[in-house]
Enzyme design. Sequence first.
Site, PDB file in Angstrom:
ATOM      1  N   CYS A   6      -2.284  -1.434  -9.671  1.00 46.21           N
ATOM      2  CA  CYS A   6      -2.573  -0.106  -9.128  1.00 46.21           C
ATOM      3  C   CYS A   6      -3.512   0.647 -10.069  1.00 46.21           C
ATOM      4  CB  CYS A   6      -1.293   0.684  -8.934  1.00 46.21           C
ATOM      5  SG  CYS A   6      -1.585   2.342  -8.252  1.00 46.21           S
ATOM      6  N   LYS A  56       1.067  -9.042  -9.191  1.00 41.69           N
ATOM      7  CA  LYS A  56      -0.213  -8.603  -8.629  1.00 41.69           C
ATOM      8  C   LYS A  56      -0.995  -7.887  -9.715  1.00 41.69           C
ATOM      9  CE  LYS A  56      -2.243  -6.535  -4.501  1.00 41.69           C
ATOM     10  NZ  LYS A  56      -3.208  -5.564  -5.029  1.00 41.69           N
ATOM     11  N   MET A 100       0.853  -1.190   0.000  1.00 39.27           N
ATOM     12  CA  MET A 100       0.000   0.000   0.000  1.00 39.27           C
ATOM     13  C   MET A 100       0.884   1.232   0.000  1.00 39.27           C
ATOM     14  SD  MET A 100      -3.042  -1.089   2.663  1.00 39.27           S
ATOM     15  CE  MET A 100      -1.957  -1.958   3.823  1.00 39.27           C
ATOM     16  N   SER A 101       0.707   2.055  -1.019  1.00 37.62           N
ATOM     17  CA  SER A 101       1.551   3.232  -1.173  1.00 37.62           C
ATOM     18  C   SER A 101       1.395   4.169   0.022  1.00 37.62           C
ATOM     19  CB  SER A 101       1.165   3.960  -2.463  1.00 37.62           C
ATOM     20  OG  SER A 101       2.024   5.057  -2.696  1.00 37.62           O
ATOM     21  N   ASN A 158      -7.332 -11.005  -3.023  1.00 35.95           N
ATOM     22  CA  ASN A 158      -7.175  -9.702  -2.390  1.00 35.95           C
ATOM     23  C   ASN A 158      -8.429  -8.875  -2.618  1.00 35.95           C
ATOM     24  OD1 ASN A 158      -5.526  -6.690  -3.312  1.00 35.95           O
ATOM     25  ND2 ASN A 158      -5.776  -7.359  -1.223  1.00 35.95           N
ATOM     26  N   GLY A 159      -8.725  -7.994  -1.650  1.00 36.89           N
ATOM     27  CA  GLY A 159      -9.827  -7.068  -1.786  1.00 36.89           C
ATOM     28  C   GLY A 159     -10.872  -7.234  -0.705  1.00 36.89           C
ATOM     29  N   GLY A 212      -5.210  -5.774   2.815  1.00 33.98           N
ATOM     30  CA  GLY A 212      -4.737  -4.424   2.578  1.00 33.98           C
ATOM     31  C   GLY A 212      -5.296  -3.450   3.588  1.00 33.98           C
TER      32      GLY A 212
END
Length: 351
Positions: free
Chosen positions: A113, A152, A31-32, A213-214, A237
């Site tokens: 992303c 990813k 995660m940025s 993911n999610g 995340g």
Amino acid sequence: MPTLCADPVNHCPSFAIGNIAPPNRVILAPMSGVTDAPFRRLAARLGAGLVVSEMIASPSLVEGRRDARLRIEGQGVGPNVVQLAGCEPRWMAEGARIAEDSGAAIIDINMGCPAKQVTNGASGSALMRNLDHALALVEATVSAVSIPVTLKMRLGWDERSMNAPELARRAEQAGVRMITVHGRTRCQFYQGNADWAAIRAVKDSVSIPVAANGDIDSFDKADAALRASGADAIMVGRGAQGRPWFPGQVARYLASGRREPSPPLDTQLTLIAALYREILAHYGVRIGLRHARKHLGWALDAATATTRVPTELLARWRRTVLTAETANDAQARLTEAYSAFADHAPKRLAA
């Protein structure tokens, strides 16, 4: 095609990424601005099976920019998983070599992303619009390093181009050792619900491990994501923001069935205070003060969710803590906030 486990939640064998076998099936997502070295170290110490660096632009790493170098630091995180983004094979290859030389154990390629500043540069999920170009990046990265490479992605660019299974199949043929799929298209960004069932088509198309993911922010959702997708692992995340203990709790739940409560308030305070100090040391005080505010805010949110204190109390203490101008002042206000939350919470939750 690989055989799916009859009960993917509790009875699947552990998985491996090349020669690396994580201790469990729960991964902290890249995660940025979030999964820097201090946060990854804390999540790993609290039980996450793998933790992934925030996205690093491969040209920035090649240029030797200080912020890019900070992002690949991985001391104390277990196997150091470094995520790279880019749109040119030569920069991806060189960035991967630099990351490996700096101690990376796994390189993850970002094709998921959705941010416009990334996709407008033909990186991230924009690569799913041109699979031939995407594969050129994969092949260059795999050829450049001796460590495992993972990928990813999203389900596709939009609902008319759900090409994740094709990309996964071709990536496996090019040498990728694990696929992670966020259960949305790029055009969905983070709207609606993640479609974990759609990830099953990716799992059916490859023989390497797949992570789902999610939206995985509870034990029930971890169960549902594994059952719907048939995935080998899950990636957490936003569910870990303010809750660095949550990936480890999910891992232990999948192993034992026990649903651990959130840590007591005094433990939460100890964790966020230690993270705060480490962020300041990692970035320097000037940059660290600004960078740490998001973590303090999420930690306050998590504390009030644990104790169910009034929203107006959270709002007041959020303003008080996040406007502190010095590190000492922020830490003092943070301690006061947790004390105020404890005073309003049922005693069994505050203890």
